[in-house]
Design a protein around this motif. Structure first.
Motif, short mmCIF file in Angstrom:
data_model
loop_
_atom_site.label_atom_id
_atom_site.label_comp_id
_atom_site.label_asym_id
_atom_site.label_seq_id
_atom_site.Cartn_x
_atom_site.Cartn_y
_atom_site.Cartn_z
N UNK A 1 -10.83 3.12 -1.03
CA UNK A 1 -9.61 2.87 -0.27
C UNK A 1 -9.67 1.53 0.45
N UNK A 2 -10.80 1.20 1.03
CA UNK A 2 -10.91 -0.08 1.73
C UNK A 2 -10.85 -1.25 0.76
N UNK A 3 -11.43 -1.11 -0.43
CA UNK A 3 -11.34 -2.17 -1.44
C UNK A 3 -9.90 -2.35 -1.90
N UNK A 4 -9.19 -1.24 -2.11
CA UNK A 4 -7.79 -1.34 -2.51
C UNK A 4 -6.94 -1.98 -1.42
N UNK A 5 -7.23 -1.66 -0.16
CA UNK A 5 -6.47 -2.26 0.93
C UNK A 5 -6.76 -3.75 1.07
N UNK A 6 -7.97 -4.16 0.77
CA UNK A 6 -8.30 -5.58 0.85
C UNK A 6 -7.68 -6.37 -0.30
N UNK A 7 -7.51 -5.73 -1.46
CA UNK A 7 -7.04 -6.46 -2.63
C UNK A 7 -5.52 -6.51 -2.72
N UNK A 8 -4.79 -5.65 -1.99
CA UNK A 8 -3.33 -5.70 -2.05
C UNK A 8 -2.82 -6.76 -1.09
N UNK A 9 -1.89 -7.60 -1.56
CA UNK A 9 -1.38 -8.66 -0.69
C UNK A 9 -0.50 -8.09 0.42
N UNK A 10 -0.57 -8.71 1.55
CA UNK A 10 0.22 -8.31 2.69
C UNK A 10 1.60 -8.96 2.56
N UNK A 11 2.68 -8.19 2.69
CA UNK A 11 4.02 -8.80 2.57
C UNK A 11 4.26 -9.76 3.72
N UNK A 12 4.96 -10.83 3.42
CA UNK A 12 5.25 -11.82 4.47
C UNK A 12 6.21 -11.23 5.49
N UNK A 13 6.03 -11.65 6.71
CA UNK A 13 6.89 -11.16 7.78
C UNK A 13 8.26 -11.78 7.63
N UNK A 14 9.30 -10.96 7.45
CA UNK A 14 10.66 -11.45 7.26
C UNK A 14 11.35 -11.71 8.59
N UNK A 15 11.01 -10.93 9.57
CA UNK A 15 11.62 -11.13 10.88
C UNK A 15 10.61 -10.84 11.97
N UNK A 16 11.04 -10.98 13.20
CA UNK A 16 10.11 -10.80 14.31
C UNK A 16 9.62 -9.35 14.42
N UNK A 17 10.48 -8.39 14.08
CA UNK A 17 10.10 -7.00 14.22
C UNK A 17 8.91 -6.67 13.31
#
Length: 67
Positions: free
Chosen positions: A43-59
């Motif tokens: 699970x930690x390897x999968x979480x490290x390998x998935x890209x984080x979506x860019x922040x679209x807004x301040x929220x």
């Protein structure tokens, strides 16, 4: 041929039985632990390998995504 005899240490037999009982009771727990550790590692390897979506807004930026 004369009959053979064997002296058995009763204390040793009792300790061996106790050790066998402890081993048989703790072995399934060890197997479950190793499966849980392997799952957490996967699970930690999968979480490290998935890209984080860019922040679209301040929220979403405040939501905790650290890219």
């Amino acid at each position: 041929m004369p009959p053979r005899s064997l002296t058995i240490d009763e204390g040793l037999l009792q300790r061996m039985a106790r050790d066998a009982a402890i081993y048989s009771l703790t072995r399934p727990a060890a197997i479950v632990m190793w499966v849980a550790l392997a799952g957490a590692l996967t699970l930690s390897i999968l979480n490290l390998s998935t890209p984080c979506p860019r922040a679209q807004n301040r929220r979403s930026a405040r939501a905790g995504c650290r890219c």
